[in-house]
Design an enzyme around this catalytic site. Structure first.
Site, PDB file in Angstrom:
ATOM      1  N   LEU A  46       5.805  20.843 -17.104  1.00  0.00           N
ATOM      2  CA  LEU A  46       6.585  21.475 -18.177  1.00  0.00           C
ATOM      3  C   LEU A  46       6.155  20.819 -19.481  1.00  0.00           C
ATOM      4  O   LEU A  46       5.831  19.621 -19.490  1.00  0.00           O
ATOM      5  CB  LEU A  46       8.088  21.218 -17.969  1.00  0.00           C
ATOM      6  CG  LEU A  46       8.837  22.049 -16.937  1.00  0.00           C
ATOM      7  CD1 LEU A  46      10.261  21.517 -16.771  1.00  0.00           C
ATOM      8  CD2 LEU A  46       8.861  23.521 -17.298  1.00  0.00           C
ATOM      9  N   ASP A  47       6.206  21.561 -20.583  1.00  0.00           N
ATOM     10  CA  ASP A  47       5.903  20.962 -21.884  1.00  0.00           C
ATOM     11  C   ASP A  47       6.941  19.880 -22.208  1.00  0.00           C
ATOM     12  O   ASP A  47       8.046  19.892 -21.666  1.00  0.00           O
ATOM     13  CB  ASP A  47       5.939  22.025 -22.984  1.00  0.00           C
ATOM     14  CG  ASP A  47       4.832  23.052 -22.807  1.00  0.00           C
ATOM     15  OD1 ASP A  47       3.850  22.743 -22.116  1.00  0.00           O
ATOM     16  OD2 ASP A  47       4.975  24.156 -23.356  1.00  0.00           O
ATOM     17  N   ARG A  48       6.589  19.006 -23.145  1.00  0.00           N
ATOM     18  CA  ARG A  48       7.470  17.865 -23.466  1.00  0.00           C
ATOM     19  C   ARG A  48       8.859  18.329 -23.901  1.00  0.00           C
ATOM     20  O   ARG A  48       9.876  17.745 -23.512  1.00  0.00           O
ATOM     21  CB  ARG A  48       6.831  17.001 -24.557  1.00  0.00           C
ATOM     22  CG  ARG A  48       7.617  15.729 -24.833  1.00  0.00           C
ATOM     23  CD  ARG A  48       6.685  14.647 -25.309  1.00  0.00           C
ATOM     24  NE  ARG A  48       6.263  14.895 -26.671  1.00  0.00           N
ATOM     25  CZ  ARG A  48       6.831  14.330 -27.734  1.00  0.00           C
ATOM     26  NH1 ARG A  48       7.845  13.499 -27.591  1.00  0.00           N
ATOM     27  NH2 ARG A  48       6.380  14.589 -28.936  1.00  0.00           N
ATOM     28  N   HIS A  76       1.010  26.429 -21.367  1.00  0.00           N
ATOM     29  CA  HIS A  76       1.864  26.985 -22.429  1.00  0.00           C
ATOM     30  C   HIS A  76       2.094  28.492 -22.245  1.00  0.00           C
ATOM     31  O   HIS A  76       2.170  29.239 -23.228  1.00  0.00           O
ATOM     32  CB  HIS A  76       1.234  26.789 -23.812  1.00  0.00           C
ATOM     33  CG  HIS A  76       1.195  25.368 -24.285  1.00  0.00           C
ATOM     34  ND1 HIS A  76       2.126  24.418 -23.930  1.00  0.00           N
ATOM     35  CD2 HIS A  76       0.318  24.738 -25.111  1.00  0.00           C
ATOM     36  CE1 HIS A  76       1.825  23.270 -24.505  1.00  0.00           C
ATOM     37  NE2 HIS A  76       0.732  23.433 -25.212  1.00  0.00           N
ATOM     38  N   LYS A 113       5.045  30.295 -24.167  1.00  0.00           N
ATOM     39  CA  LYS A 113       4.846  30.227 -25.632  1.00  0.00           C
ATOM     40  C   LYS A 113       3.743  31.181 -26.056  1.00  0.00           C
ATOM     41  O   LYS A 113       3.839  31.854 -27.081  1.00  0.00           O
ATOM     42  CB  LYS A 113       4.471  28.811 -26.052  1.00  0.00           C
ATOM     43  CG  LYS A 113       5.641  27.880 -25.964  1.00  0.00           C
ATOM     44  CD  LYS A 113       5.277  26.503 -26.440  1.00  0.00           C
ATOM     45  CE  LYS A 113       6.462  25.609 -26.214  1.00  0.00           C
ATOM     46  NZ  LYS A 113       6.084  24.281 -25.809  1.00  0.00           N
TER      47      LYS A 113
END
Ligand code: URA
Length: 213
Positions: free
Chosen positions: A84-86, A167, A170
């Site tokens: 997962l992204d930060r 990503h 996004k």
């Protein structure tokens, strides 16, 4: 070993085995003539509710990682199944079983991943159609599998995708120049984030959850 197998002198996980093609992993206990050949290491399968601001990596010189949320003795054995992204939150799977994590994240399996998404702008009316048709990512030269979008409000939705590209969400909303403000993973395949887990907490998966992958 073949002779021992034919003579029924080998046991894997307390079962006599005869097949030379049986796949034995580091998690299996192997005996020959009752003598321990391989003890079989303990397999670990965890779910963690990732808080925002924590990196999904095993180790980083700058930022805290999800491994810092686990007892160090356990953390050093584990790897992440599906990053997962930060800034993203929610369900993360951690294990020391590489075959299992490869299955959990294999894009070919088209296993659904469900996210709650908060956007910076109202969701464009064409979004469902464009996501259902699939979006071409030129960098990887792939077209995303049809994604399902359920509107929860003007700027919030529940999105089901079938891969986990870099990503991905996004970039999908990037087609509409709509920035993702918050992203929370609710489920991966049949495994749903346990609502009893506060951000930063984890638990072992049940046998049923492990077998679902
Ligand atoms: N898609 C993203 O853009 N970020 C995530 O963390 C997960 C899916």
């Amino acid at each position: 070993m073949l002779g021992l197998l034919v003579q029924g002198r080998v046991q894997v996980n307390q079962q006599v085995v005869h097949s030379p093609t049986l796949e034995v992993t580091a998690f299996d206990t192997v005996l020959a003539d009752g003598e321990l050949i391989q003890p079989g290491k303990a397999a670990h399968y965890l779910m963690l509710n990732k808080p925002a601001g924590i990196l999904s990596a095993t180790d980083d010189p700058v930022h805290p990682t999800v491994m810092d949320l686990l007892p160090p003795e356990l953390a050093k054995e584990l790897h992440i199944g599906g990053r997962l992204d930060r800034a993203s939150t929610g369900l993360m799977l951690l294990t020391n079983d590489g075959q299992w994590s490869r299955r959990a994240t294999d894009p070919e399996r088209k296993s659904p991943k469900i996210y709650r998404v908060t956007l910076g702008n109202p969701i464009h009316p064409d979004t469902e159609k464009v996501f259902a048709e699939g979006i071409h990512f030129p960098f990887e030269d792939i077209t995303t599998s049809p994604a399902k979008l359920e509107r929860l409000s003007d700027t919030e939705c529940r999105l089901t995708i079938y891969e986990g590209r870099y990503h991905q969400i996004k970039r999908m909303f990037g087609r509409f120049r709509n920035p993702v403000i918050a992203l929370h993973r609710e489920a991966m395949g049949a495994i749903r984030l346990d609502s009893n887990l506060q951000p930063g907490q984890f638990r072992s998966l049940t046998d049923e959850e492990i077998a679902s992958v």
